[in-house]
Design a protein around this motif. Structure first.
Motif, PDB file in Angstrom:
ATOM      1  N   HIS A  38      28.868  29.806 -45.374  1.00 32.26           N
ATOM      2  CA  HIS A  38      29.296  29.963 -43.986  1.00 32.26           C
ATOM      3  C   HIS A  38      30.490  29.079 -43.631  1.00 32.26           C
ATOM      4  CE1 HIS A  38      26.466  26.664 -44.161  1.00 32.26           C
ATOM      5  NE2 HIS A  38      26.758  26.277 -42.940  1.00 32.26           N
ATOM      6  N   PHE A  39      31.117  28.464 -44.648  1.00 35.03           N
ATOM      7  CA  PHE A  39      32.331  27.667 -44.441  1.00 35.03           C
ATOM      8  C   PHE A  39      33.558  28.498 -44.801  1.00 35.03           C
ATOM      9  CE2 PHE A  39      30.930  22.939 -44.896  1.00 35.03           C
ATOM     10  CZ  PHE A  39      29.935  23.136 -43.955  1.00 35.03           C
ATOM     11  N   SER A  40      34.695  28.147 -44.210  1.00 39.37           N
ATOM     12  CA  SER A  40      35.962  28.715 -44.655  1.00 39.37           C
ATOM     13  C   SER A  40      36.263  28.173 -46.051  1.00 39.37           C
ATOM     14  CB  SER A  40      37.085  28.330 -43.697  1.00 39.37           C
ATOM     15  OG  SER A  40      36.839  28.829 -42.406  1.00 39.37           O
ATOM     16  N   PRO A  41      37.097  28.863 -46.824  1.00 35.83           N
ATOM     17  CA  PRO A  41      37.396  28.403 -48.185  1.00 35.83           C
ATOM     18  C   PRO A  41      37.956  26.984 -48.196  1.00 35.83           C
ATOM     19  CG  PRO A  41      38.168  30.640 -47.869  1.00 35.83           C
ATOM     20  CD  PRO A  41      37.749  30.156 -46.520  1.00 35.83           C
ATOM     21  N   ALA A  42      37.590  26.235 -49.216  1.00 30.30           N
ATOM     22  CA  ALA A  42      38.087  24.872 -49.366  1.00 30.30           C
ATOM     23  C   ALA A  42      39.612  24.881 -49.519  1.00 30.30           C
ATOM     24  CB  ALA A  42      37.442  24.202 -50.569  1.00 30.30           C
ATOM     25  N   THR A  43      40.253  23.846 -49.011  1.00 28.08           N
ATOM     26  CA  THR A  43      41.705  23.755 -49.090  1.00 28.08           C
ATOM     27  C   THR A  43      42.167  22.807 -50.198  1.00 28.08           C
ATOM     28  OG1 THR A  43      41.680  21.977 -47.437  1.00 28.08           O
ATOM     29  CG2 THR A  43      41.984  24.226 -46.623  1.00 28.08           C
ATOM     30  N   PHE A 114      37.770  20.477 -47.142  1.00 28.64           N
ATOM     31  CA  PHE A 114      38.193  21.515 -46.204  1.00 28.64           C
ATOM     32  C   PHE A 114      39.250  21.018 -45.213  1.00 28.64           C
ATOM     33  CE2 PHE A 114      33.873  22.111 -47.634  1.00 28.64           C
ATOM     34  CZ  PHE A 114      33.881  23.415 -48.088  1.00 28.64           C
ATOM     35  N   LYS A 115      39.665  19.765 -45.365  1.00 28.83           N
ATOM     36  CA  LYS A 115      40.625  19.181 -44.436  1.00 28.83           C
ATOM     37  C   LYS A 115      42.060  19.308 -44.942  1.00 28.83           C
ATOM     38  CE  LYS A 115      39.567  15.126 -42.705  1.00 28.83           C
ATOM     39  NZ  LYS A 115      39.539  15.358 -41.234  1.00 28.83           N
ATOM     40  N   THR A 116      42.980  19.381 -44.005  1.00 33.49           N
ATOM     41  CA  THR A 116      44.395  19.444 -44.362  1.00 33.49           C
ATOM     42  C   THR A 116      45.161  18.234 -43.830  1.00 33.49           C
ATOM     43  OG1 THR A 116      44.832  20.795 -42.395  1.00 33.49           O
ATOM     44  CG2 THR A 116      44.461  21.957 -44.480  1.00 33.49           C
ATOM     45  N   SER A 117      44.473  17.361 -43.097  1.00 36.51           N
ATOM     46  CA  SER A 117      45.077  16.099 -42.663  1.00 36.51           C
ATOM     47  C   SER A 117      43.980  15.047 -42.573  1.00 36.51           C
ATOM     48  CB  SER A 117      45.788  16.251 -41.312  1.00 36.51           C
ATOM     49  OG  SER A 117      44.852  16.534 -40.284  1.00 36.51           O
ATOM     50  N   PHE A 118      44.374  13.783 -42.726  1.00 38.13           N
ATOM     51  CA  PHE A 118      43.406  12.704 -42.795  1.00 38.13           C
ATOM     52  C   PHE A 118      43.870  11.534 -41.925  1.00 38.13           C
ATOM     53  CE2 PHE A 118      43.273  15.260 -46.561  1.00 38.13           C
ATOM     54  CZ  PHE A 118      41.919  15.459 -46.785  1.00 38.13           C
ATOM     55  N   TYR A 120      43.099   9.214 -38.210  1.00 37.31           N
ATOM     56  CA  TYR A 120      43.149   9.579 -36.798  1.00 37.31           C
ATOM     57  C   TYR A 120      44.520  10.070 -36.369  1.00 37.31           C
ATOM     58  CZ  TYR A 120      38.525   7.568 -35.988  1.00 37.31           C
ATOM     59  OH  TYR A 120      37.182   7.315 -36.013  1.00 37.31           O
ATOM     60  N   ASP A 121      45.564   9.659 -37.097  1.00 37.04           N
ATOM     61  CA  ASP A 121      46.905  10.120 -36.743  1.00 37.04           C
ATOM     62  C   ASP A 121      47.419  11.205 -37.684  1.00 37.04           C
ATOM     63  OD1 ASP A 121      47.513   8.703 -39.050  1.00 37.04           O
ATOM     64  OD2 ASP A 121      48.468   7.031 -37.995  1.00 37.04           O
ATOM     65  N   GLY A 122      46.602  11.627 -38.645  1.00 33.73           N
ATOM     66  CA  GLY A 122      47.022  12.674 -39.568  1.00 33.73           C
ATOM     67  C   GLY A 122      48.138  12.246 -40.497  1.00 33.73           C
ATOM     68  N   GLY A 123      48.223  10.941 -40.773  1.00 31.62           N
ATOM     69  CA  GLY A 123      49.333  10.424 -41.557  1.00 31.62           C
ATOM     70  C   GLY A 123      49.327  10.791 -43.025  1.00 31.62           C
ATOM     71  N   VAL A 124      48.225  11.324 -43.531  1.00 29.34           N
ATOM     72  CA  VAL A 124      48.136  11.761 -44.925  1.00 29.34           C
ATOM     73  C   VAL A 124      47.667  13.212 -44.937  1.00 29.34           C
ATOM     74  CG1 VAL A 124      46.919  11.442 -47.121  1.00 29.34           C
ATOM     75  CG2 VAL A 124      47.699   9.455 -45.824  1.00 29.34           C
ATOM     76  N   SER A 125      48.295  14.024 -45.763  1.00 32.03           N
ATOM     77  CA  SER A 125      47.999  15.456 -45.747  1.00 32.03           C
ATOM     78  C   SER A 125      47.274  15.944 -47.001  1.00 32.03           C
ATOM     79  CB  SER A 125      49.295  16.259 -45.579  1.00 32.03           C
ATOM     80  OG  SER A 125      50.199  15.972 -46.643  1.00 32.03           O
ATOM     81  N   HIS A 126      46.916  15.024 -47.914  1.00 33.77           N
ATOM     82  CA  HIS A 126      46.219  15.441 -49.133  1.00 33.77           C
ATOM     83  C   HIS A 126      45.193  14.383 -49.506  1.00 33.77           C
ATOM     84  CE1 HIS A 126      45.395  16.860 -53.185  1.00 33.77           C
ATOM     85  NE2 HIS A 126      46.111  17.941 -52.940  1.00 33.77           N
TER      86      HIS A 126
END
Length: 345
Positions: A38-43, A114-118, A120-126
């Protein structure tokens, strides 16, 4: 001549041998990433760093080992404790070597694949690069990648484990980051009561059902299922000025991002206190009270919290209790007790 007695002894010996072999090989764990239905595909880019038993177990060791910090006193697990959904219930803001303090709360870790940013400020994208921040931060681990790599290369146990995991004689920073990612990418929380209800394996109580209905009307615009976050960055009215921490603006440089922080996932939210980016709120009641009566205005305040006559979200005390009853169905007890994710030392 074969007899019942000798046959019984042989069967007993065989059974003992099988048990001994099983014990010596350790528990039978799953080392392949499993996509919840029931999750979207992993990123996450598994093609660049496929999970293996050796890589996962190496990453688990590194996660719990203070060897990554300058004075070997702080590990990833210092601020991310499994029993509380890999959050830190003790401190409002992150803390590190020599009792130094940062400025943001240590969030829970779950469903990182499943995340594309990490952050609180989204400073890392992987996910592969997430540990660099903590390792090199002066207020957290206070080290450098070169120092950590040298320390690992000087350790015969780690050299052997890295060789088994990646097939190279010398440890390098990419291997270290890949090992940590193989552990954290497997931190999937998808077996709470909510998940069981969605899969048709359980049912909400009447209180939980009412809370779910209220949650959908009042909270789900930002905390979208099944992750219970929409992955956006929003100003939720905690402050009206942001000199101490501008949030997302630090990354983008845009005035329009001032005071915006990532919308956190509410999975295991019962356990991942304290709340908000700076840990200022201690209970779920405090959080809901903020949204009903403490939202502050500013140019970037989220439009969903700005009404014609008032700010915030209208909720009665009774409605808040029902919403909290629903939020507790997001607690995944299997996840926080999963021995695969526990301290190996």
């Amino acid at each position: 001549m074969f007899s019942a007695t000798t046959g019984l002894m042989s069967m007993t010996a065989l059974l003992f041998l099988l048990i001994s072999c099983t014990v010596s090989e350790g528990p039978v764990w799953q080392y392949t990433f499993e996509q919840p239905s029931h999750f979207s595909p992993a990123t996450y880019t598994f093609e660049n760093n496929p999970v293996t038993r050796e890589g996962f177990e190496l990453g688990r060791m590194l996660f719990y080992d203070p060897v990554l910090s300058a004075d070997s006193t702080v590990s990833c697990s210092t601020c991310h404790k499994q029993v509380t959904g890999f959050a830190d219930p003790t401190h409002k803001i992150n803390h590190g070597i020599n009792n130094r303090l940062g400025k943001r709360n240590s969030p829970g870790l779950a469903n990182m694949a499943f995340k594309t940013s990490f952050f609180y400020d989204g400073g890392v994208s992987h996910l592969d690069f997430v540990p660099i921040n903590a390792i090199t931060s002066e207020v957290e681990m206070g080290s450098t990648l070169d120092e950590v790599v040298q320390r690992l290369n000087n350790n015969s146990v780690y050299r052997s484990k890295f060789r088994k995991a990646f097939g190279k004689d010398a440890v390098d920073s990419q291997q270290m980051l890949h090992a940590l990612a193989q552990f954290t990418v497997m931190l999937v929380s998808a077996n709470s009561k909510y998940d069981k209800v969605i899969r048709g394996e359980d049912k909400f109580s009447s209180l939980e059902e009412e809370g779910y209905t209220l949650f959908q009307s009042k909270c789900s615009a930002c905390h979208t299922s099944p992750m219970f976050t929409d992955g956006s960055f929003r100003n939720n009215g905690l402050d009206d000025t942001f000199i101490k921490d501008p949030g997302r603006e630090v990354v983008t440089g845009l005035d329009s991002d001032r005071g915006k922080f990532s919308v956190p996932s509410l999975r295991n939210v019962e356990l991942t206190l304290p709340y908000m980016h700076d840990g200022r709120l201690r209970t779920l009641e405090d959080v809901l009270n903020h949204y009903t009566s403490s939202v502050k205005g500013s140019p970037t305040l989220d439009p969903l919290l700005e009404n014609e006559t008032s700010r915030g979200i209208a909720m009665t005390h009774d409605e808040k209790q029902k919403i909290i009853a629903f939020l507790k169905t997001l607690t995944d007890t299997q996840f926080i007790n999963e021995k695969r994710f526990a301290d190996p030392f």
